[in-house]
Motif scaffolding. Structure first.
Motif, PDB file in Angstrom:
ATOM      1  N   ARG A  35       0.871   3.824  -3.084  1.00 60.11           N
ATOM      2  CA  ARG A  35       0.412   5.180  -2.778  1.00 60.11           C
ATOM      3  C   ARG A  35       1.463   6.205  -3.214  1.00 60.11           C
ATOM      4  O   ARG A  35       1.132   7.263  -3.770  1.00 60.11           O
ATOM      5  CB  ARG A  35       0.120   5.329  -1.290  1.00 60.11           C
ATOM      6  CG  ARG A  35      -0.531   6.667  -0.921  1.00 60.11           C
ATOM      7  CD  ARG A  35      -0.746   6.789   0.579  1.00 60.11           C
ATOM      8  NE  ARG A  35      -1.475   5.652   1.117  1.00 60.11           N
ATOM      9  CZ  ARG A  35      -0.960   4.744   1.935  1.00 60.11           C
ATOM     10  NH1 ARG A  35       0.313   4.852   2.342  1.00 60.11           N
ATOM     11  NH2 ARG A  35      -1.678   3.734   2.368  1.00 60.11           N
TER      12      ARG A  35
ATOM     13  N   GLU B  96      -4.470  14.634  -4.023  1.00 57.67           N
ATOM     14  CA  GLU B  96      -3.910  13.455  -3.365  1.00 57.67           C
ATOM     15  C   GLU B  96      -4.984  12.438  -3.017  1.00 57.67           C
ATOM     16  O   GLU B  96      -4.721  11.229  -2.983  1.00 57.67           O
ATOM     17  CB  GLU B  96      -3.136  13.863  -2.117  1.00 57.67           C
ATOM     18  CG  GLU B  96      -1.779  14.475  -2.413  1.00 57.67           C
ATOM     19  CD  GLU B  96      -0.921  14.599  -1.160  1.00 57.67           C
ATOM     20  OE1 GLU B  96      -1.455  14.394  -0.042  1.00 57.67           O
ATOM     21  OE2 GLU B  96       0.276  14.882  -1.307  1.00 57.67           O
ATOM     22  N   ALA B  97      -6.201  12.911  -2.748  1.00 59.61           N
ATOM     23  CA  ALA B  97      -7.281  11.973  -2.427  1.00 59.61           C
ATOM     24  C   ALA B  97      -7.554  11.047  -3.607  1.00 59.61           C
ATOM     25  O   ALA B  97      -7.781   9.846  -3.435  1.00 59.61           O
ATOM     26  CB  ALA B  97      -8.552  12.745  -2.051  1.00 59.61           C
TER      27      ALA B  97
ATOM     28  N   GLN C  85       0.150  11.801  -9.687  1.00 55.50           N
ATOM     29  CA  GLN C  85      -0.797  12.901  -9.449  1.00 55.50           C
ATOM     30  C   GLN C  85      -0.087  14.255  -9.473  1.00 55.50           C
ATOM     31  O   GLN C  85      -0.562  15.211 -10.089  1.00 55.50           O
ATOM     32  CB  GLN C  85      -1.504  12.682  -8.107  1.00 55.50           C
ATOM     33  CG  GLN C  85      -2.406  13.826  -7.668  1.00 55.50           C
ATOM     34  CD  GLN C  85      -1.699  14.809  -6.733  1.00 55.50           C
ATOM     35  OE1 GLN C  85      -0.897  14.402  -5.892  1.00 55.50           O
ATOM     36  NE2 GLN C  85      -1.996  16.085  -6.881  1.00 55.50           N
TER      37      GLN C  85
ATOM     38  N   ARG D 139       0.809   9.113  -5.968  1.00 59.22           N
ATOM     39  CA  ARG D 139       0.999  10.528  -5.649  1.00 59.22           C
ATOM     40  C   ARG D 139       2.029  11.182  -6.558  1.00 59.22           C
ATOM     41  O   ARG D 139       1.929  12.369  -6.883  1.00 59.22           O
ATOM     42  CB  ARG D 139       1.405  10.689  -4.182  1.00 59.22           C
ATOM     43  CG  ARG D 139       0.256  10.419  -3.217  1.00 59.22           C
ATOM     44  CD  ARG D 139       0.616  10.799  -1.792  1.00 59.22           C
ATOM     45  NE  ARG D 139      -0.511  10.610  -0.885  1.00 59.22           N
ATOM     46  CZ  ARG D 139      -0.515  11.003   0.382  1.00 59.22           C
ATOM     47  NH1 ARG D 139       0.563  11.596   0.890  1.00 59.22           N
ATOM     48  NH2 ARG D 139      -1.578  10.796   1.146  1.00 59.22           N
TER      49      ARG D 139
ATOM     50  N   ASP E 252      -4.633   8.548  -3.726  1.00 57.37           N
ATOM     51  CA  ASP E 252      -4.726   7.530  -2.677  1.00 57.37           C
ATOM     52  C   ASP E 252      -5.834   6.524  -2.979  1.00 57.37           C
ATOM     53  O   ASP E 252      -5.695   5.324  -2.717  1.00 57.37           O
ATOM     54  CB  ASP E 252      -4.984   8.193  -1.325  1.00 57.37           C
ATOM     55  CG  ASP E 252      -3.791   9.011  -0.836  1.00 57.37           C
ATOM     56  OD1 ASP E 252      -2.721   8.926  -1.465  1.00 57.37           O
ATOM     57  OD2 ASP E 252      -3.948   9.735   0.158  1.00 57.37           O
ATOM     58  N   ARG E 253      -6.934   7.017  -3.541  1.00 53.48           N
ATOM     59  CA  ARG E 253      -8.041   6.135  -3.884  1.00 53.48           C
ATOM     60  C   ARG E 253      -7.634   5.159  -4.992  1.00 53.48           C
ATOM     61  O   ARG E 253      -7.945   3.966  -4.943  1.00 53.48           O
ATOM     62  CB  ARG E 253      -9.246   6.958  -4.302  1.00 53.48           C
ATOM     63  CG  ARG E 253     -10.508   6.145  -4.572  1.00 53.48           C
ATOM     64  CD  ARG E 253     -11.735   7.035  -4.578  1.00 53.48           C
ATOM     65  NE  ARG E 253     -11.597   8.158  -5.508  1.00 53.48           N
ATOM     66  CZ  ARG E 253     -11.484   9.420  -5.123  1.00 53.48           C
ATOM     67  NH1 ARG E 253     -11.467   9.744  -3.840  1.00 53.48           N
ATOM     68  NH2 ARG E 253     -11.390  10.393  -6.030  1.00 53.48           N
TER      69      ARG E 253
ATOM     70  N   ALA F  44      -4.641   4.083  -5.665  1.00 57.93           N
ATOM     71  CA  ALA F  44      -3.717   3.095  -5.098  1.00 57.93           C
ATOM     72  C   ALA F  44      -4.466   2.067  -4.256  1.00 57.93           C
ATOM     73  O   ALA F  44      -4.199   0.859  -4.348  1.00 57.93           O
ATOM     74  CB  ALA F  44      -2.660   3.802  -4.257  1.00 57.93           C
ATOM     75  N   ALA F  45      -5.410   2.526  -3.443  1.00 57.14           N
ATOM     76  CA  ALA F  45      -6.156   1.613  -2.574  1.00 57.14           C
ATOM     77  C   ALA F  45      -6.975   0.620  -3.388  1.00 57.14           C
ATOM     78  O   ALA F  45      -7.060  -0.576  -3.040  1.00 57.14           O
ATOM     79  CB  ALA F  45      -7.067   2.414  -1.648  1.00 57.14           C
TER      80      ALA F  45
ATOM     81  N   PRO G 274       0.819  -1.222   0.000  1.00 53.22           N
ATOM     82  CA  PRO G 274       0.000   0.000   0.000  1.00 53.22           C
ATOM     83  C   PRO G 274       0.847   1.265   0.000  1.00 53.22           C
ATOM     84  O   PRO G 274       0.539   2.234  -0.687  1.00 53.22           O
ATOM     85  CB  PRO G 274      -0.831  -0.129   1.281  1.00 53.22           C
ATOM     86  CG  PRO G 274      -0.912  -1.598   1.526  1.00 53.22           C
ATOM     87  CD  PRO G 274       0.422  -2.133   1.095  1.00 53.22           C
TER      88      PRO G 274
END
Length: 210
Positions: free
Chosen positions: A92, A182-183, A99, A96, A186-187, A189-190, A88
């Protein structure tokens, strides 16, 4: 797609030829970011780079060849992968980095332009594929190591997991006017981690143990 640009005024080693290439590629990137592929003119690039037009035409010849060399340079200058010790965390970090690149006022439009170039020119398309192959190769070990640690199932297509991280970010870049934050990274990647753990990227059966 993640890259780092040389700081203004820096010169890469290699003498005059390297300096000319660096100046021309910087100018080409600026022109692409400002006006897209239609705004990429070799004479204008030569003017921006303060080099002779003959030099630019002789070395690159066409805007597509210039885009291809720009992509090759971007692959060479891209940042190395992160090493957080967990899948993770690694993915992430990858998301990022993508992004930040795509949200950058210069890099975002630049990548849109090179993607556009790749849709209509085979040389640019080959260069774009090579760029992404280079970046996937850089980050693939973090997924392979996760398989070796038992975090992911045997037979996981490790390269496909890496592609799954950045794909949603590029999709949003090209299909919406939304700013990537970043949200979103992160989403992405998750989701990739969850899918990989569920076996969505398993493409080969685990070899039978003797």
């Amino acid at each position: 797609m993640e890259s780092r640009s040389a700081d203004p005024g820096t010169v890469r080693p290699g003498g005059r030829t390297a300096r000319v290439r660096a100046a021309v590629l910087q100018a080409a990137g600026d022109a692409l970011a400002e006006g897209g592929l239609s705004g990429l003119d070799l004479a204008d690039v030569a003017r921006r780079a303060d080099v002779g037009r003959t030099t630019v035409y002789r070395r690159w010849g066409t805007p597509a060849a210039l885009v291809a060399d720009l992509l090759a340079d971007m692959a060479e200058q891209s940042l190395p992968r992160a090493r957080t010790g967990t899948l993770p965390g690694d993915l992430r970090a990858n998301a990022r980095l993508v992004q930040r690149t795509l949200a950058d006022p210069r890099q975002g439009p630049l990548f849109k332009a090179v993607i556009a170039a790749a849709t209509c020119n085979d040389e640019a398309a080959s260069a774009l594929r090579l760029f992404y192959a280079t970046r996937v190769t850089e980050w693939e070990p973090c997924v392979r190591e996760a398989v070796e640690r038992g975090e992911l199932p045997e037979g996981t297509d490790t390269r496909e997991v890496v592609r799954a991280v950045s794909a949603p970010l590029y999709y949003r870049l090209l299909t919406t006017g939304e700013v990537l934050d970043e949200a979103a990274a992160d989403r992405a990647a998750a989701v990739a981690v969850a899918a990989a753990r569920a076996g969505a990227f398993v493409t080969a059966e685990t070899p039978a143990k003797q």
